[in-house]
Write an enzyme that holds these catalytic residues in place. Structure first.
Site, PDB file in Angstrom:
ATOM      1  N   GLU A   1     -15.672 -16.667  23.856  1.00  0.00           N
ATOM      2  CA  GLU A   1     -17.057 -16.929  23.474  1.00  0.00           C
ATOM      3  C   GLU A   1     -17.636 -15.779  22.647  1.00  0.00           C
ATOM      4  OE1 GLU A   1     -15.741 -17.212  26.446  1.00  0.00           O
ATOM      5  OE2 GLU A   1     -16.458 -18.993  27.505  1.00  0.00           O
TER       6      GLU A   1
ATOM      7  N   CYS B   1       5.710  -0.487   8.487  1.00  0.00           N
ATOM      8  CA  CYS B   1       4.381  -0.472   7.880  1.00  0.00           C
ATOM      9  C   CYS B   1       3.617   0.813   8.127  1.00  0.00           C
ATOM     10  CB  CYS B   1       3.518  -1.569   8.463  1.00  0.00           C
ATOM     11  SG  CYS B   1       4.223  -3.160   8.395  1.00  0.00           S
TER      12      CYS B   1
ATOM     13  N   HIS C   1      -3.161  -3.676   0.820  1.00  0.00           N
ATOM     14  CA  HIS C   1      -4.307  -3.888   1.702  1.00  0.00           C
ATOM     15  C   HIS C   1      -5.607  -4.038   0.912  1.00  0.00           C
ATOM     16  CE1 HIS C   1      -1.091  -1.827   3.849  1.00  0.00           C
ATOM     17  NE2 HIS C   1      -1.419  -2.618   4.847  1.00  0.00           N
TER      18      HIS C   1
HETATM   19  N1  GLN Z   1       8.355  -9.566   6.123  1.00  0.00           N
HETATM   20  C1  GLN Z   1       7.038  -9.403   6.609  1.00  0.00           C
HETATM   21  C2  GLN Z   1       6.027  -9.781   5.550  1.00  0.00           C
HETATM   22  O1  GLN Z   1       6.266  -9.560   4.412  1.00  0.00           O
HETATM   23  C3  GLN Z   1       6.776  -7.998   7.044  1.00  0.00           C
HETATM   24  C4  GLN Z   1       5.388  -7.814   7.549  1.00  0.00           C
HETATM   25  C5  GLN Z   1       5.180  -6.534   8.281  1.00  0.00           C
HETATM   26  O2  GLN Z   1       6.075  -5.729   8.411  1.00  0.00           O
HETATM   27  N2  GLN Z   1       3.997  -6.334   8.791  1.00  0.00           N
HETATM   28  O3  GLN Z   1       4.983 -10.290   5.816  1.00  0.00           O
HETATM   29 ZN    ZN Z   2       4.487  -3.796   6.397  1.00  0.00          ZN
END
Ligand code: GLN
Ligand code: ZN
Length: 754
Positions: free
Chosen positions: A17, A644, A695
């Site tokens: 909620e 990442c 990003h």
């Molecule tokens: N192979 C995934 C992608 O390209 C890797 C994503 C990740 O490592 N966060 O979305």
């Molecule tokens: Zn990544």
């Protein structure tokens, strides 16, 4: 006498909620009053659940509209200057999510959980001023409901340890000021009742960093304990042991200390010290981070051991940490098999466990309702120990008989064979796997899942996406192609759904940050892969091009770290089972003609333990697990991995030990600084440092990409470098992805020819 407590309770709501009302508020569909009304209803409900379950000590101020550290920043008035023009809810959400030109504050992971907090931002000129409104209101609200709560606050030392400074000052130069504001708060709190318990969360003391801060405990808590006579302070820790802090806390007038006995076994060593002191133990014995039922009998036995070691002193029994880290309730789970459901315990169900454990440890009789739960609990423990759903002899035998744990040849030998077989030139270009997840493709997946469209229609749409994706990649001249991942909802769930031993809840949401929640899959039993998981789609994509199509898998460590994992078997063994699923998949992919396979380990680093003493064993476990998973790859099959993040300094040797042929990483946001570490340790394998930041929606120009690639070449030789974006492209739009990748391949051409 033993009493029960709960460290903190989830606030997202039993049907999310809070998420819904927040998002409606942000999109201006509901007013601030409606938002606050919903919040109030949710608090009332969560207190009611705890009261009904018979919990003795329930918290207030564990509720938050966004994040508890953000609330603490507001309480202490440490508002960064750029938000000066805002006030009230506008200020609060501007700090969390940006407004006008004021960029939101940074967010980062809360210790080793998947919860994210807002990072306090301080500098020399930061001024503090107390704002106690929320805290006082919530206390009074609960009191009106007939519940005398303990008040939860973020401890001053943890607050400053988690803060960042925007100049060269040290966050701790503000310690006196922060403590003074908290002392002021305690004296306000003291007026609310005859006697009040305040819980200061100080989880920093379960980390190595905390061990260096223990000297601050006595001076800080001396001031806080003397701020008000009728306020009892509990020094709360969780996620690991806090032995050094215990030694300090017993020297102070602190009333109680919270210790996690689930994730901090060494806390047992504190019992002897506590037995001799006046400090009251708050023993976290019910797992606040996992979703399996507690074995109540075992827990009672353990609590009695504690009692004995404390020499009969009174103490409290509760959750190992805030229940924020588990889903709210099982009430809405209608699709799980009843047997699997009987093994689960979410926040609401854990309340009953805490109550029953406390009652049994006190040798008190159970009522009819709790007797029933206790009986079911015993049955559940029994069924978990024996259920054929969990125990798969074949899988266990295969793990036991493993004899091959890594690839046959060394990297040096493999890479020569690969260069011949794959025949790529210098600075090969590729992407990380996913392409834009358009709303159309999401709709197609959802419609298929709900049975609204046929398998043929679904497959036709996925094929169309792959066709377009391949065509675009060929047009822009990428060297190693991907299929774009249109069939995947999530990089762990997609695999979990195809692995035997996994189950999925419908409503098992856990707050990740603000209104964002994740629903981790449930790894409940021995895991195996009944049939190939990705081979059809990858083969289809390969059939559409003469270029190399990269197979795309999620690695075993990441699957493990992003699931709720069974607690009845050692993690290392479960990891091996998962590794074998990936092992089989790689074998099938290469037999189908796939020459490069990427095994993503996005969560490799976040699995790191909180204390250095546990790092070597985690690293060994994670490296072994990864190596096992790729050991089916023939020498000529090239294994890529992707991570990442961009801080590799501490873990570079471990990354190297994973023995992937190529690793792609996130460098774009941190320049090529981090690459230097690859050079300085003489890292041999090939590296694809992201050349632009996915990003952001911004399209990087050819010129800046040329500059970036040249900068990389100053650190690493061209023979070792791959060129790619810094992560998957699923969150971006095609309008952003297309020009970015065209510019990237252009830039590579320019550099190759220069
Ligand atoms: N192979 C995934 C992608 O390209 C890797 C994503 C990740 O490592 N966060 O979305
Ligand atoms: Zn990544």
């Amino acid at each position: 006498m033993i009493k029960s407590y709960v460290t903190g309770f989830p606030r997202i709501g039993e049907q999310r909620e809070l998420k819904k009302v927040l998002e409606n508020f942000w999109s201006k569909k509901v007013s601030v009053n409606e938002l606050n009304d919903t919040a109030k209803t949710l608090r009332a409900r969560h207190w009611e659940y705890q009261k009904k379950a018979g919990i003795d000590l329930i918290s207030s101020n564990d509720f938050s509209l966004y994040d508890l550290v953000l609330d603490a920043i507001i309480t202490l008035g440490a508002i960064p200057a750029r938000f000066a023009k805002f006030s009230g809810d506008e200020l609060y959400f501007a700090m969390a999510r940006s407004a006008d030109t004021a960029v939101a504050m940074e967010m980062t992971k809360w210790f080793n959980t998947n919860y994210h907090y807002i990072v306090p931002e301080l500098n020399k000129t930061t001024k503090f001023s107390l704002n106690s409104k929320k805290i006082i209101n919530e206390y009074n609200e609960a009191k009106a409901q007939g519940i005398k709560t303990k008040i939860n606050l973020i401890g001053p030392i943890t607050f400053l340890a988690l803060a960042k400074t925007t100049d060269d000052s040290c966050a701790f130069c503000h310690l006196d000021e922060v403590v003074a504001r908290y002392a002021e708060l305690l004296s306000e709190i003291s007026k609310l009742d005859d006697e009040i318990i305040v819980q200061f969360d100080e989880p920093i003391f379960v980390t190595d960093r905390g061990d260096e801060l223990v000297d601050k405990i006595t001076p800080v808590y001396e001031k806080l304990t003397s701020a008000a006579n009728n306020v009892k302070i509990v020094f709360m820790t969780y996620f690991e042991h806090a032995l050094k802090a215990v030694n300090e806390v017993v020297k102070t007038k602190i009333y109680g200390i919270g210790l996690d006995f689930v994730y901090g076994e060494k806390n047992k060593d504190a019992l002897e010290i506590l037995a001799k002191s006046n400090v009251v133990l708050f023993a976290g014995v019910v797992n606040g981070r996992n979703i399996w039922t507690s074995d109540i009998d075992k827990k009672v036995k353990f609590v009695k051991e504690i009692e004995q070691k404390l020499g009969g002193k009174d103490f409290y029994v509760g959750s190992s940490c805030s229940l924020l880290h588990v889903p709210y309730t099982l009430k809405y789970e209608n699709k799980l098999s009843p047997e699997i459901k009987s093994w689960l315990s979410f926040a609401v169900e854990k309340l009953n466990e805490i109550h029953i454990i406390t009652a049994l440890a006190n040798n008190k009789p159970l009522c009819e309702f709790t007797t029933k739960i206790y009986d079911e609990n015993k049955k559940s423990a029994n069924s978990r120990a024996n259920s054929p759903l969990i125990h798969d002899k074949e899988v266990a035998k295969r793990v036991e008989n493993l004899s091959k744990f890594q690839r046959d040849l060394s990297f040096d030998e493999r890479i020569k064979i690969q260069h011949k077989a794959l025949n790529y030139g210098v600075l090969p270009t590729t992407t990380i796997g996913s392409f834009p997840q358009t709303s159309e493709i999401r709709q197609v997946r959802n419609a298929y899942k709900k049975g609204l469209i046929s398998k043929d229609a679904y497959e036709a749409d996925i094929k169309k996406y792959i066709d377009d994706c391949v065509k675009f990649q060929e047009e822009c001249g990428l060297d190693v192609l991907v299929h774009g991942e249109p069939e995947r909802n999530d990089m762990v769930e997609y695999f979990g759904e195809q692995i035997k031993g996994y189950a999925f809840s419908e409503n098992g949401w856990v707050q990740s940050y603000g209104s964002r929640c994740v629903k981790p899959p449930l790894l409940f039993g021995d895991v195996s892969r009944p049939k190939p998981m990705t081979v059809d789609w990858i083969s289809y994509a390969q059939s559409k091009t003469d270029k190399i199509m990269k197979g795309m898998l999620t690695g075993p460590v990441t699957i493990l770290n992003w699931s709720f994992v069974r607690d009845d078997k050692p993690r290392a063994e479960i990891a091996k089972q998962l590794a074998l699923c990936i092992y089989d998949e790689i074998a099938d992919l290469q037999n189908a003609g796939i020459k490069i396979v990427q095994v993503d380990e996005a969560a490799f680093k976040e699995g790191y333990p909180l204390r250095a003493e546990n790092i070597p064993s985690y690293e060994k476990f994670a490296v072994d697990c990864f190596k096992l998973s790729v050991s089916s790859a023939r020498p000529e099959t090239q294994i890529h991995t992707h991570m990442c993040y961009s801080e590799f300094n501490d873990i570079i040797k471990t990354i190297e030990a994973m023995d992937a042929d190529v690793i792609s990483i996130e460098t774009a946001r941190s320049g090529n600084e981090l690459l230097k570490i690859f050079k300085s340790v003489g890292y041999k394998q090939e590296v694809g440092p992201g050349v632009y930041d996915i990003h952001s929606p911004r399209v990087p120009s050819v010129d800046e990409l040329v500059t970036q690639i040249k900068a990389l070449l100053e650190v690493l030789p061209k023979e070792q470098l791959w060129i790619n974006p810094d992560c998957g492209l699923k969150t971006r739009k095609w309008e952003e992805v297309k020009p970015s990748l065209i510019n990237m391949t252009q830039a590579v051409k320019i550099v190759r020819n220069s």
